[in-house]
Design an enzyme around this catalytic site. Structure first.
Site, PDB file in Angstrom:
ATOM      1  N   ASP A  21       0.853  -1.233   0.040  1.00 17.75           N
ATOM      2  CA  ASP A  21       0.182  -0.120  -0.052  1.00 17.75           C
ATOM      3  C   ASP A  21       0.822   1.261  -0.027  1.00 17.75           C
ATOM      4  O   ASP A  21       0.277   2.315   0.456  1.00 17.75           O
ATOM      5  CB  ASP A  21      -0.950   0.083   1.109  1.00 17.75           C
ATOM      6  N   LYS A  24       1.822   2.046  -4.868  1.00 19.97           N
ATOM      7  CA  LYS A  24       2.236   1.633  -6.245  1.00 19.97           C
ATOM      8  C   LYS A  24       1.368   1.801  -7.450  1.00 19.97           C
ATOM      9  O   LYS A  24       1.879   2.256  -8.567  1.00 19.97           O
ATOM     10  CB  LYS A  24       2.335   0.060  -5.981  1.00 19.97           C
ATOM     11  N   GLY A  25       0.057   1.702  -7.335  1.00 15.63           N
ATOM     12  CA  GLY A  25      -1.002   1.746  -8.186  1.00 15.63           C
ATOM     13  C   GLY A  25      -0.852   3.134  -9.025  1.00 15.63           C
ATOM     14  O   GLY A  25      -0.756   3.519 -10.252  1.00 15.63           O
ATOM     15  N   LYS A  26      -0.677   4.301  -8.096  1.00 20.31           N
ATOM     16  CA  LYS A  26      -0.587   5.610  -8.578  1.00 20.31           C
ATOM     17  C   LYS A  26       0.712   5.720  -9.475  1.00 20.31           C
ATOM     18  O   LYS A  26       0.701   6.351 -10.477  1.00 20.31           O
ATOM     19  CB  LYS A  26      -0.205   6.693  -7.239  1.00 20.31           C
ATOM     20  N   ASN A  46      -5.376 -10.133  -3.255  1.00 19.95           N
ATOM     21  CA  ASN A  46      -5.038  -9.639  -2.048  1.00 19.95           C
ATOM     22  C   ASN A  46      -4.635  -8.097  -2.313  1.00 19.95           C
ATOM     23  O   ASN A  46      -5.029  -7.501  -1.653  1.00 19.95           O
ATOM     24  CB  ASN A  46      -4.233 -10.432  -1.407  1.00 19.95           C
ATOM     25  N   ALA A  47      -4.113  -7.893  -3.761  1.00 22.76           N
ATOM     26  CA  ALA A  47      -3.821  -6.479  -4.024  1.00 22.76           C
ATOM     27  C   ALA A  47      -4.842  -5.562  -4.058  1.00 22.76           C
ATOM     28  O   ALA A  47      -5.965  -6.077  -4.541  1.00 22.76           O
ATOM     29  CB  ALA A  47      -2.802  -6.656  -5.181  1.00 22.76           C
ATOM     30  N   GLY A  48      -4.506  -4.357  -3.772  1.00 23.96           N
ATOM     31  CA  GLY A  48      -5.574  -3.358  -4.265  1.00 23.96           C
ATOM     32  C   GLY A  48      -4.768  -2.206  -4.557  1.00 23.96           C
ATOM     33  O   GLY A  48      -4.064  -1.413  -3.679  1.00 23.96           O
ATOM     34  N   HIS A  49      -4.862  -1.773  -5.675  1.00 24.24           N
ATOM     35  CA  HIS A  49      -4.072  -0.612  -6.175  1.00 24.24           C
ATOM     36  C   HIS A  49      -4.797   0.524  -6.804  1.00 24.24           C
ATOM     37  O   HIS A  49      -5.564   0.306  -7.848  1.00 24.24           O
ATOM     38  CB  HIS A  49      -3.089  -1.123  -7.452  1.00 24.24           C
ATOM     39  N   THR A 137      -5.812 -11.508   4.086  1.00 27.84           N
ATOM     40  CA  THR A 137      -6.973 -10.843   3.314  1.00 27.84           C
ATOM     41  C   THR A 137      -8.278 -11.773   2.782  1.00 27.84           C
ATOM     42  O   THR A 137      -9.263 -11.406   2.284  1.00 27.84           O
ATOM     43  CB  THR A 137      -6.549 -10.077   1.804  1.00 27.84           C
ATOM     44  N   ARG A 151       2.393 -29.432  -6.044  1.00 28.20           N
ATOM     45  CA  ARG A 151       2.006 -30.026  -7.381  1.00 28.20           C
ATOM     46  C   ARG A 151       0.719 -30.572  -7.633  1.00 28.20           C
ATOM     47  O   ARG A 151       0.206 -31.771  -8.187  1.00 28.20           O
ATOM     48  CB  ARG A 151       3.203 -30.991  -7.698  1.00 28.20           C
ATOM     49  N   GLN A 232       2.031  -5.998  -3.081  1.00 29.20           N
ATOM     50  CA  GLN A 232       2.397  -6.063  -1.725  1.00 29.20           C
ATOM     51  C   GLN A 232       3.645  -5.534  -1.606  1.00 29.20           C
ATOM     52  O   GLN A 232       4.082  -4.418  -2.373  1.00 29.20           O
ATOM     53  CB  GLN A 232       2.481  -7.592  -1.300  1.00 29.20           C
ATOM     54  N   THR A 247       2.838 -12.655   3.030  1.00 29.93           N
ATOM     55  CA  THR A 247       1.976 -13.161   2.046  1.00 29.93           C
ATOM     56  C   THR A 247       2.863 -14.348   1.330  1.00 29.93           C
ATOM     57  O   THR A 247       3.666 -14.507   2.156  1.00 29.93           O
ATOM     58  CB  THR A 247       1.736 -12.036   1.020  1.00 29.93           C
ATOM     59  N   ARG A 311      -9.941  -3.215   6.018  1.00 26.42           N
ATOM     60  CA  ARG A 311      -9.520  -2.969   7.413  1.00 26.42           C
ATOM     61  C   ARG A 311      -8.792  -1.501   7.636  1.00 26.42           C
ATOM     62  O   ARG A 311      -8.192  -0.931   6.737  1.00 26.42           O
ATOM     63  CB  ARG A 311      -8.689  -3.758   7.474  1.00 26.42           C
TER      64      ARG A 311
HETATM   65  P1  GDP Z   1      -0.684   0.475  -3.480  1.00 26.06           P
HETATM   66  O1  GDP Z   1      -1.477  -0.904  -2.975  1.00 26.06           O
HETATM   67  O2  GDP Z   1       0.455   0.310  -3.260  1.00 26.06           O
HETATM   68  O3  GDP Z   1      -1.068   0.566  -4.927  1.00 26.06           O
HETATM   69  O4  GDP Z   1      -1.379   1.312  -2.645  1.00 26.06           O
HETATM   70  P2  GDP Z   1      -2.980   1.414  -2.274  1.00 26.06           P
HETATM   71  O5  GDP Z   1      -3.835   2.012  -3.242  1.00 26.06           O
HETATM   72  O6  GDP Z   1      -3.685   0.180  -1.716  1.00 26.06           O
HETATM   73  O7  GDP Z   1      -3.073   2.650  -1.097  1.00 26.06           O
HETATM   74  C1  GDP Z   1      -2.511   3.909  -1.362  1.00 26.06           C
HETATM   75  C2  GDP Z   1      -3.529   5.052  -1.269  1.00 26.06           C
HETATM   76  O8  GDP Z   1      -2.975   6.326  -1.017  1.00 26.06           O
HETATM   77  C3  GDP Z   1      -4.496   5.131  -2.067  1.00 26.06           C
HETATM   78  O9  GDP Z   1      -5.871   5.515  -1.666  1.00 26.06           O
HETATM   79  C4  GDP Z   1      -4.031   6.331  -3.129  1.00 26.06           C
HETATM   80  O10 GDP Z   1      -4.906   6.827  -3.658  1.00 26.06           O
HETATM   81  C5  GDP Z   1      -3.410   7.093  -2.107  1.00 26.06           C
HETATM   82  N1  GDP Z   1      -2.315   8.071  -2.482  1.00 26.06           N
HETATM   83  C6  GDP Z   1      -1.168   7.529  -3.481  1.00 26.06           C
HETATM   84  N2  GDP Z   1      -0.085   8.449  -3.244  1.00 26.06           N
HETATM   85  C7  GDP Z   1      -0.734   9.360  -2.525  1.00 26.06           C
HETATM   86  C8  GDP Z   1      -0.124  10.809  -2.144  1.00 26.06           C
HETATM   87  O11 GDP Z   1       0.990  11.138  -2.519  1.00 26.06           O
HETATM   88  N3  GDP Z   1      -0.874  11.460  -1.073  1.00 26.06           N
HETATM   89  C9  GDP Z   1      -1.962  11.026  -0.603  1.00 26.06           C
HETATM   90  N4  GDP Z   1      -2.802  11.879   0.233  1.00 26.06           N
HETATM   91  N5  GDP Z   1      -2.543  10.080  -0.993  1.00 26.06           N
HETATM   92  C10 GDP Z   1      -1.950   9.050  -1.982  1.00 26.06           C
HETATM   93  P1  IMO Z   2      -1.026  -4.200  -2.270  1.00 27.05           P
HETATM   94  O1  IMO Z   2      -0.461  -4.894  -3.366  1.00 27.05           O
HETATM   95  C1  IMO Z   2      -1.181  -4.569   2.216  1.00 27.05           C
HETATM   96  C2  IMO Z   2      -1.072  -8.514   3.787  1.00 27.05           C
HETATM   97  C3  IMO Z   2      -2.355  -9.174   4.639  1.00 27.05           C
HETATM   98  C4  IMO Z   2      -1.742 -10.038   5.571  1.00 27.05           C
HETATM   99  C5  IMO Z   2      -0.848 -10.735   4.875  1.00 27.05           C
HETATM  100  C6  IMO Z   2      -1.178 -11.971   4.101  1.00 27.05           C
HETATM  101  O2  IMO Z   2      -2.321  -3.672  -2.300  1.00 27.05           O
HETATM  102  O3  IMO Z   2       0.118  -3.490  -1.665  1.00 27.05           O
HETATM  103  P2  IMO Z   2      -2.439 -12.875   2.176  1.00 27.05           P
HETATM  104  O4  IMO Z   2      -3.978 -12.535   1.762  1.00 27.05           O
HETATM  105  O5  IMO Z   2      -1.576 -12.139   1.119  1.00 27.05           O
HETATM  106  O6  IMO Z   2      -2.350 -14.053   2.525  1.00 27.05           O
HETATM  107  O7  IMO Z   2      -2.353 -11.876   3.468  1.00 27.05           O
HETATM  108  O8  IMO Z   2      -0.302  -9.705   3.794  1.00 27.05           O
HETATM  109  N1  IMO Z   2      -1.414  -8.166   2.570  1.00 27.05           N
HETATM  110  C7  IMO Z   2      -1.229  -6.607   2.215  1.00 27.05           C
HETATM  111  N2  IMO Z   2      -1.227  -5.706   3.021  1.00 27.05           N
HETATM  112  N3  IMO Z   2      -1.186  -4.536   0.790  1.00 27.05           N
HETATM  113  C8  IMO Z   2      -1.475  -5.549  -0.035  1.00 27.05           C
HETATM  114  O9  IMO Z   2      -1.407  -5.597  -1.408  1.00 27.05           O
HETATM  115  C9  IMO Z   2      -1.478  -6.775   0.832  1.00 27.05           C
HETATM  116  N4  IMO Z   2      -1.778  -8.126   0.353  1.00 27.05           N
HETATM  117  C10 IMO Z   2      -1.470  -8.911   1.391  1.00 27.05           C
HETATM  118  O10 IMO Z   2      -3.013  -7.936   5.217  1.00 27.05           O
HETATM  119  O11 IMO Z   2      -1.168  -9.312   6.422  1.00 27.05           O
HETATM  120 MG    MG Z   3      -2.877  -1.660  -1.767  1.00 31.93          MG
END
Ligand code: GDP
Ligand code: IMO
Ligand code: MG
Length: 432
Positions: A21, A24-26, A46-49, A137, A151, A232, A247, A311
């Site tokens: 988190d 990375k998505g941005k 499990n990822a959320g970008h 997740t 396997r 992750q 993970t 969460r």
């Molecule tokens: P990822 O999993 O690494 O792609 O990150 P996530 O999307 O899960 O979480 C990053 C959160 O921070 C998202 O809600 C983005 O929109 C937000 N975000 C990214 N860069 C910035 C920043 O520079 N400032 C702020 N305030 N939010 C940001």
């Molecule tokens: P992105 O790509 C943050 C964490 C879970 C848990 C552990 C194992 O958005 O950064 P899993 O479901 O993978 O077996 O859970 O890893 N986790 C993450 N935490 N960002 C993520 O993805 C995650 N993907 C898994 O919260 O602690």
């Molecule tokens: Mg994320």
């Protein structure tokens, strides 16, 4: 073809440097403008970008972020685990929002499927006494990877022949259901619910199941630009992270080679993504965690809630020891610093530069991890800037305190920043 051939395409790797988190998505979206292909090498839904531009917000889980750029091919590599229902749902939602997907997604024939028995088994294990509760997740990631190594997984190529698909699914369902019902007293997965999903998936994606390793290597040889999107972060790596609170894939650079079939000699630039503070979702060590009002402030200012599960994320100070470890593991060339604006309201900001364990200073993360419940962070304190920086687009226009904080983070991490992000949108970025 030798790795050094001058006219081959450039490859950039975007990798999370903390516990996920990082934003990375941005950054993938920002740099994706020039990419011909965007490839995922590990993880699953499990990822959320999160990507924001204009008034639009997209959260990508399984689909590479490049899908938001109209001409980019998106590769789901063999190292990814794919829940067929999740991919059908995510692509349908993207299409409903006007994103043209067509045949732009290519899925490795060797990618494993996450099946309902994986999710059921994970839930049993997470709730079973004697097992460490990871706080996953709940997407079935761990059991799917376990079956791959054991396997006995269902792979994308198994779907290409319906008879083989049905036979293998029936046999695997029987095997897993015996464990679910007999060992855990849980309900098994119903084959009659599973097969229609597999048939729908086949119908939609059979034409997209290809040799993605060949595709990527040929594309690079033909001069195409590839962006590799990590999910992750380094500290969640199954080998190098805070095991067992990790993970189940190699999030670090080595995963690229095995998860895409791409030599690391073809990765030209490693771009680490790092937040100006630290967050983690789920259980496990987090020595710079702030459990009081400051942690709450970071959570609210940074909207630190899981993009996949919703969460609340645990928040804490920037951990320079963890950052240096991550830089070493991934051989990071340059960093994007994100979420600097989240610190706008703080009077003072801390940076963890080392630890003390049993009265001795410790500088290496591996030594901290061995004693994480006894490790005390050593902090440097810097003044906050107490004003909004979201509108700033040039580094030298930032308040002096902000510039000093960024420079100190850079020194502590030991790698320079090429981008400083001051807001979630594409435009809210300072190029250094
Ligand atoms: P990822 O999993 O690494 O792609 O990150 P996530 O999307 O899960 O979480 C990053 C959160 O921070 C998202 O809600 C983005 O929109 C937000 N975000 C990214 N860069 C910035 C920043 O520079 N400032 C702020 N305030 N939010 C940001
Ligand atoms: P992105 O790509 C943050 C964490 C879970 C848990 C552990 C194992 O958005 O950064 P899993 O479901 O993978 O077996 O859970 O890893 N986790 C993450 N935490 N960002 C993520 O993805 C995650 N993907 C898994 O919260 O602690
Ligand atoms: Mg994320």
């Amino acid at each position: 073809m030798p790795a050094s051939t001058p006219d081959r395409g450039r490859t950039e790797l975007i990798i999370g440097a903390q516990w996920g988190d990082e934003g990375k998505g941005k950054i993938v979206d920002l740099l994706g403008e020039k990419a011909d292909l965007v490839a995922r090498y590990q993880g699953g839904h499990n990822a959320g970008h999160t990507v924001k531009f204009g008034d639009e917000t997209f959260i990508l889980h399984l689909v590479p972020t490049g899908i938001l750029r109209p001409d980019t091919t998106c590769v789901i590599g063999n190292g990814v685990v794919v829940d067929p229902s999740a991919l059908l749902k995510e692509t349908a939602e993207l299409e409903a929002r006007g994103i043209d997907i067509g045949g732009r997604i290519k899925i490795s024939r060797y990618a494993h499927l996450i099946m309902p028995w994986h999710t059921l088994l994970e839930s049993c294990l997470e709730n079973s006494e004697g097992c460490a509760k990871i706080g996953t997740t709940g997407r079935g990631i761990g059991p799917a990877y376990a079956d791959k190594i054991y396997r006995r997984g269902l792979r994308m190529e198994d779907l290409l022949d319906p008879r083989r698909m049905e036979k293998k699914a029936a046999s695997l369902a029987g095997e897993h259901n015996r464990v679910l019902t007999r060992a855990f007293g849980a309900q098994g997965a119903m084959l009659e619910d599973i097969l229609p999903v597999l048939y729908r998936f086949r119908e939609r994606f059979a034409g997209c199941i290809v040799d993605t390793a060949g595709l990527l290597n040929s594309a690079i040889a033909a001069g195409k630009r590839v962006l590799i999107e990590g999910a992750q972060g380094a500290l969640l790596d199954v080998d190098f992270g805070t095991y067992p609170f990790v993970t189940s894939s190699n999030t670090t650079i080595g995963g690229v080679s095995t998860g895409l079939g791409l030599s690391l000699r073809k990765v030209d630039t490693v771009i680490g993504i790092i937040k100006a503070y630290t967050t983690r979702v789920g259980n496990g060590p987090f020595p710079t965690e702030l459990t009081g009002a400051t942690g709450e402030l970071l959570r609210e200012a940074g909207y630190e809630y899981g993009a996949t599960t919703g969460r609340p994320r645990r928040c804490g100070w920037f951990d320079g020891v963890a950052a240096r470890y991550s830089m070493m593991l991934n051989d990071v060339d340059t960093l994007a610093l994100t979420k600097l604006d989240v610190l706008d309201g703080l009077d003072e900001i801390r940076i963890c530069t080392a630890y003390t364990v049993r009265g001795e200073q410790v500088n290496d993360w591996v030594d901290v991890c061995a004693f994480w419940d006894e490790a005390e962070p050593v902090y440097e304190t810097m003044p906050g800037w107490k004003r909004p920086i979201g509108e700033v687009r040039r580094f030298t226009d930032l308040p002096a305190e902000t510039q000093a904080y960024v420079k100190r983070l850079q020194e502590v991490a030991g790698v320079e920043f090429s981008w400083v992000s001051v807001g979630p949108k594409r435009s809210e970025t300072i190029v250094m």
